[in-house]
Design a protein around this motif. Structure first.
Motif, PDB file in Angstrom:
ATOM      1  N   VAL A   1       0.797  -1.316  -0.174  1.00 44.33           N
ATOM      2  CA  VAL A   1      -0.032  -0.053   0.064  1.00 44.33           C
ATOM      3  C   VAL A   1       0.713   1.586   0.351  1.00 44.33           C
ATOM      4  O   VAL A   1       1.576   2.080   0.999  1.00 44.33           O
ATOM      5  N   MET A   2       0.582   1.919  -1.363  1.00 42.39           N
ATOM      6  CA  MET A   2       2.026   3.169  -1.490  1.00 42.39           C
ATOM      7  C   MET A   2       1.585   4.359  -0.451  1.00 42.39           C
ATOM      8  O   MET A   2       2.546   4.708   0.406  1.00 42.39           O
ATOM      9  N   GLU A   3       0.132   4.717  -0.761  1.00 46.62           N
ATOM     10  CA  GLU A   3      -0.280   5.536  -0.379  1.00 46.62           C
ATOM     11  C   GLU A   3      -2.531   5.517   0.240  1.00 46.62           C
ATOM     12  O   GLU A   3      -3.010   4.998  -0.665  1.00 46.62           O
ATOM     13  N   SER A   4      -1.983   5.924   1.064  1.00 47.60           N
ATOM     14  CA  SER A   4      -3.945   5.939   1.461  1.00 47.60           C
ATOM     15  C   SER A   4      -4.139   7.466   2.075  1.00 47.60           C
ATOM     16  O   SER A   4      -3.359   7.799   3.293  1.00 47.60           O
ATOM     17  N   ASN A   5      -5.653   7.346   2.221  1.00 44.43           N
ATOM     18  CA  ASN A   5      -5.896   9.361   2.973  1.00 44.43           C
ATOM     19  C   ASN A   5      -6.722   9.157   4.265  1.00 44.43           C
ATOM     20  O   ASN A   5      -7.073   7.460   4.040  1.00 44.43           O
ATOM     21  N   ALA A   6      -7.011   9.626   4.726  1.00 40.79           N
ATOM     22  CA  ALA A   6      -7.658   9.524   5.857  1.00 40.79           C
ATOM     23  C   ALA A   6      -8.924   8.734   5.515  1.00 40.79           C
ATOM     24  O   ALA A   6      -9.153   7.847   5.937  1.00 40.79           O
ATOM     25  N   LEU A   7      -9.575   9.841   5.211  1.00 40.48           N
ATOM     26  CA  LEU A   7     -10.821   9.330   4.329  1.00 40.48           C
ATOM     27  C   LEU A   7     -10.807   8.013   3.699  1.00 40.48           C
ATOM     28  O   LEU A   7     -12.248   7.785   3.429  1.00 40.48           O
ATOM     29  N   CYS A   8      -9.992   7.527   3.071  1.00 39.51           N
ATOM     30  CA  CYS A   8      -9.879   6.203   2.518  1.00 39.51           C
ATOM     31  C   CYS A   8     -10.198   6.623   1.133  1.00 39.51           C
ATOM     32  O   CYS A   8     -11.109   5.627   0.762  1.00 39.51           O
ATOM     33  N   SER A   9     -10.521   7.646   0.808  1.00 34.29           N
ATOM     34  CA  SER A   9     -10.760   8.071  -1.097  1.00 34.29           C
ATOM     35  C   SER A   9      -9.339   7.518  -2.141  1.00 34.29           C
ATOM     36  O   SER A   9     -10.291   8.127  -2.870  1.00 34.29           O
ATOM     37  N   ILE A  10      -8.375   7.571  -1.674  1.00 36.95           N
ATOM     38  CA  ILE A  10      -7.796   7.353  -2.375  1.00 36.95           C
ATOM     39  C   ILE A  10      -6.930   6.336  -2.457  1.00 36.95           C
ATOM     40  O   ILE A  10      -6.469   6.514  -1.230  1.00 36.95           O
ATOM     41  N   LEU A  11      -6.276   5.864  -3.073  1.00 37.28           N
ATOM     42  CA  LEU A  11      -5.328   4.549  -2.205  1.00 37.28           C
ATOM     43  C   LEU A  11      -4.293   4.062  -3.775  1.00 37.28           C
ATOM     44  O   LEU A  11      -4.935   3.941  -4.871  1.00 37.28           O
ATOM     45  N   VAL A  12      -3.660   4.070  -3.186  1.00 39.62           N
ATOM     46  CA  VAL A  12      -2.597   4.082  -4.299  1.00 39.62           C
ATOM     47  C   VAL A  12      -1.887   2.221  -4.293  1.00 39.62           C
ATOM     48  O   VAL A  12      -1.073   2.453  -2.676  1.00 39.62           O
ATOM     49  N   LEU A  13      -2.431   1.184  -4.684  1.00 34.12           N
ATOM     50  CA  LEU A  13      -0.922  -0.002  -4.597  1.00 34.12           C
ATOM     51  C   LEU A  13      -0.209  -0.300  -5.584  1.00 34.12           C
ATOM     52  O   LEU A  13      -0.037   0.362  -6.657  1.00 34.12           O
ATOM     53  N   MET A  14       0.677  -1.226  -5.042  1.00 36.23           N
ATOM     54  CA  MET A  14       2.186  -1.586  -6.012  1.00 36.23           C
ATOM     55  C   MET A  14       1.767  -2.862  -6.019  1.00 36.23           C
ATOM     56  O   MET A  14       1.856  -3.558  -5.489  1.00 36.23           O
ATOM     57  N   PHE A  15       1.406  -3.675  -7.486  1.00 37.70           N
ATOM     58  CA  PHE A  15       0.756  -4.676  -7.591  1.00 37.70           C
ATOM     59  C   PHE A  15       2.322  -5.094  -8.370  1.00 37.70           C
ATOM     60  O   PHE A  15       3.342  -4.456  -8.986  1.00 37.70           O
TER      61      PHE A  15
END
Lengths: 295, 257
Positions: A214-228
């Motif tokens: 999980v590269m990035e996530s915000n407090a609201l969990c409305s943006i998520l960046v994952l690395m596959f």
């Protein structure tokens, strides 16, 4: 008058008296055993009667409760039939009826709570109320958020534990909280439940998919960046999930980034894009692993 | 202990012999005369005691079996309805089960009545606030241990015109400080009239055990139905004098979302 002869005589007399006294005090073992057993038998009899009474009471309560439940859905006519059965033990029947009512109302209050009711509570002698918004995702009960409100002069939220990234005050304005508190609470509940759902999905991803970073996530969990990682080639794919609708648990947009552009143009990865938009994240990733698309 | 210096003859009840015989479960062979220290009256008393002990032991075994059976029955009953009460309910239960020291019947009744009426007021508030009217909620305990409690619940009621019956499993896990509550095996039965529009929604909700979403949606759906009905009635009144050529009323389609 003490001499050696009388001393011996006195001693033996004393010990004789001692024995006699002891044999009077000391109940012979057989008698004391009988006493013990009688006491045990009596205690068991008392326990037996106690249990019988408890079981009977329990059964009466159940009967009364069942008839109360039936009455609430049928006509009053049926009430007459049910009443007759209760004439036995009429001494306690009033109390038992109250007890049955008590169990019924407690169960109904529990049901209201479980189906996501607002558990409204009056506070400060009627000057305020407290409401609770329950959240859950896939059957797992999550955080409960509470709001304390003043009723006068106007309905106003004075205390709450809603996280700051949920726009409470603008929701209150838009939802016209003053005139339609339920509409406001419904909207708030949508936001909070969606947030709870996204947060839960992220938690499950971290628990179940340790190979995915999980590269990035915000407090609201409305943006998520994952690395596959693609198996075999070990190519890295960056995946950005955008949950622009804050009342939704599924992303509105999914974007992939990869040095090897051909991978992203394949049918598999187009399918994965739809999959991620239609399926809860942790489940989608499970499918992608099974299909061999990612490690 | 036999005190020294005292002969056996002078001891009416031979405590030593009796203790020994009981310990080793040996029946004393009753001798005759003074040598054994038992006179004819003591002899009969020993026999009677033995008999009584035997009878009592048998009675106790029987009672133990009865108590065990009753305890088992009670355990089964508890699965259908809890008996775990506190406060006024505990007092009332104690009273009914014969423990009159909790108070007089009037006292116990009036305290319980007060509490029941408070709770029923609370129920009215919840009903109004939640927009859902519940008729019944029954619970059955399926599994109960110190760490896990699983119950089967059946809730029925209506949301304005929509009548429903919902069944689900409620599991409570306790792991140290944390406790987790889960809803599963959700099954929804609804009054068939509006089923076509709700059908696929209901299966989705059942699959994800989303009890909260179910009721949020029921409320919204029924609010909209109410709105449509109100609007329809309003239109019905205002177009009451108009008829289409075929002679049927104009149907108001309402807003679809």
């Amino acid at each position: 008058m003490e001499g050696t002869s009388t001393k011996g005589g006195v001693l033996s007399l004393l010990s004789l008296l001692e024995v006699q006294a002891r044999s009077r005090r000391h109940v012979p073992p057989q008698r004391s055993r009988v006493k013990e057993l009688r006491a045990e038998a009596e205690a068991l009899r008392v326990r037996r009667e106690q249990l019988k009474t408890e079981i009977q009471t329990h059964q009466s309560l159940q009967r009364l409760r069942t008839s109360l439940d039936r009455q609430s859905t049928h006509d009053e006519e049926e009430e007459e039939e049910e009443e007759e059965e209760m004439d036995e033990d009429s001494e306690n029947s009033q109390l038992l009826k109250l007890m049955a009512r008590h169990t019924r109302v407690k169960d109904l209050l529990l049901a209201h709570h479980l189906i996501g009711g607002y558990d409204i509570v009056k506070t400060r002698h009627g000057k305020g109320v407290c409401v609770s918004v329950a959240t859950a995702y896939e059957g797992v009960c999550l955080e409960t958020y509470n709001l304390e409100m003043d009723l006068k002069p106007t309905l106003r939220i004075c205390r709450h534990n809603v996280p700051p990234f949920v726009p409470l005050s603008s929701l209150a304005e838009q939802g016209d909280m003053q005139t339609d508190i339920r509409a406001f609470l419904e909207t708030l509940s949508q936001h909070l439940n969606a947030f709870a759902g996204r947060k839960q999905q992220l938690k499950l991803v971290k628990e179940q998919h340790k190979t995915i970073e999980v590269m990035e996530s915000n407090a609201l969990c409305s943006i998520l960046v994952l690395m596959f990682t693609v198996p075999k080639t070990k190519t890295a794919i960056l995946c950005t999930l955008n949950y622009s609708d804050h009342t939704a648990c599924l992303p509105a947009r999914v974007q992939f980034e990869c040095d090897v552009k051909e991978i992203l143009e394949s049918t598999e990865w187009r399918k994965n894009c739809s999959l991620l938009m239609e399926t809860p994240l942790h489940k989608a990733l499970m499918t992608m692993k099974k299909m061999g698309n990612i490690v | 202990m036999c005190p020294a210096g005292v002969t056996v003859n002078s001891v009416r009840n031979n405590s030593c012999l009796n203790k020994w015989s009981e310990k080793f479960e040996v029946t004393l062979i009753q001798g005759s005369g003074r040598d054994s220290g038992h006179g004819p009256m003591e002899e009969n008393m020993c026999e009677e005691n033995m008999e009584e002990v035997k009878v009592l032991k048998a009675e106790i075994d029987q009672l133990r079996a009865e108590v065990a059976e009753l305890q088992h029955r009670q355990k089964l009953n508890l699965k259908d309805m809890t008996f775990n009460f506190r406060g006024q309910m505990q007092d009332a239960l104690s009273y009914v089960c014969g423990q009159k020291q909790v108070g007089s019947k009037e006292e116990v009744e009036s305290r319980l009545k007060e509490e029941v009426e408070e709770l029923e007021e609370d129920l009215k508030r919840q009903t109004q606030m939640n927009g859902i009217s519940l008729n019944s909620c029954t619970t059955k305990t399926l599994q109960s241990s110190s760490r896990k409690l699983v119950q089967q619940l059946s809730v029925s009621g209506h949301c304005s015109e929509l009548v429903f019956q919902v069944e689900f499993k409620l599991s409570d896990f306790t792991q140290g400080q944390r406790s987790e509550r889960t809803i599963s095996d959700l099954n929804v039965v609804m009054d068939a009239s509006d089923l076509s529009s709700l059908g696929s929604f209901l299966s989705g909700v059942e699959e994800s055990s989303d009890l909260l979403l179910l009721f949020r949606t029921l409320r919204t759906f029924s609010d909209r139905c109410d709105d449509r009905r109100r609007t329809f009635c309003h239109f019905q009144d205002s177009v009451s004098s108009i008829q289409t050529r075929s002679g049927t009323w104009v149907e108001f389609a309402g807003g679809r979302t």
